[in-house]
Design an enzyme around this catalytic site. Structure first.
Site, mmCIF file in Angstrom:
data_model
loop_
_atom_site.group_PDB
_atom_site.id
_atom_site.type_symbol
_atom_site.label_atom_id
_atom_site.label_comp_id
_atom_site.label_asym_id
_atom_site.label_seq_id
_atom_site.Cartn_x
_atom_site.Cartn_y
_atom_site.Cartn_z
ATOM 1 C CG HIS A 128 36.736 61.828 18.557
ATOM 2 N ND1 HIS A 128 36.982 60.988 17.487
ATOM 3 C CD2 HIS A 128 36.943 63.092 18.080
ATOM 4 C CE1 HIS A 128 37.311 61.709 16.421
ATOM 5 N NE2 HIS A 128 37.308 62.971 16.752
ATOM 6 C CE1 TYR B 20 35.097 67.768 23.637
ATOM 7 C CE2 TYR B 20 36.778 68.818 24.988
ATOM 8 C CZ TYR B 20 35.774 68.901 24.042
ATOM 9 O OH TYR B 20 35.453 70.119 23.499
ATOM 10 C CG ASN C 262 38.822 66.205 11.596
ATOM 11 O OD1 ASN C 262 38.882 66.136 10.368
ATOM 12 N ND2 ASN C 262 37.770 66.695 12.218
ATOM 13 C CE1 TYR D 44 39.587 70.479 23.201
ATOM 14 C CE2 TYR D 44 41.043 72.378 22.957
ATOM 15 C CZ TYR D 44 40.111 71.665 23.692
ATOM 16 O OH TYR D 44 39.706 72.132 24.915
ATOM 17 C CG ASP E 199 37.334 57.773 17.223
ATOM 18 O OD1 ASP E 199 38.427 58.371 17.315
ATOM 19 O OD2 ASP E 199 36.332 58.296 16.711
#
Length: 196
Positions: free
Chosen positions: A25, A20, A121, A73, A100
């Protein structure tokens, strides 16, 4: 200079794991890494939260920053943030989330205090865990995905070749914005950076 009344908690939002690292993100992690470099601080695993933490002062005798990269996460980030805010006795008004933002064009950095989560989220998780929306957000614009591309897929993909040419400059700018919030306050920082 802002009055010294305890540390600031600066949270870079992202997902842990090498796969990632270059994602849109994960821009919060990039900003947190640069701030740690500026402070001459190193990230280490915190014993009380599922997060990496680096601590230092802005300038000689300046305000203390606690930089945080949650190792949960994105959608679970809030629990680590709330735990660290409690541990360091940081009120929500001195919590800064760097993340972001799809609703802001690439190349722009905006900040606000409170307000909605915009479908993010990580921000939603922070609001839920902190029990308030009244914390500062540094929103790093990534823009909307091209037509028909799923927004979730877009933010979980790496910055494009053209975007990467400007990325270091923009991460540097976002780090400047965080430092300005701590030293000058939210409103003066908005006046300074939103017109630029």
């Amino acid at each position: 200079m802002a009055e010294e009344t305890g540390p600031w908690l600066v949270v870079g939002l992202g997902n842990p794991g090498r796969e990632y690292a270059g994602n849109r993100h994960n821009v919060g992690f990039l900003v947190a890494d640069l701030l740690a470099e500026r402070l001459g601080a190193r990230f280490g695993r915190h014993k009380r939260a599922v997060a990496e933490v680096a601590e230092g002062r802005l300038g000689f005798g300046g305000p203390r920053l606690v930089l945080v990269k949650p190792l949960t996460y994105m959608n679970l980030s809030g629990s680590a943030v709330a735990g660290l805010a409690q541990f360091y006795k940081v009120p929500p008004a001195r919590v800064v989330a760097v993340h972001d933002e799809l609703d802001i064009p690439y190349g722009q950095v905006r900040l606000k205090c409170g307000g909605g989560e915009g479908g993010h989220n990580g921000v939603r998780s922070m609001t839920k865990s902190l029990g308030t929306k009244e914390y500062v957000r540094v929103r790093f614009g990534v823009g909307r995905p091209p037509a028909r591309r799923d927004p979730a897929d877009f933010v979980l993909s790496d910055f494009g070749t053209v975007e990467r040419k400007e990325l270091d400059f923009l991460v540097d700018r976002a780090a400047d914005v965080v430092e300005s919030i701590v030293l000058r306050g939210v409103e003066p920082t908005q006046n300074l950076y939103h017109g630029a």
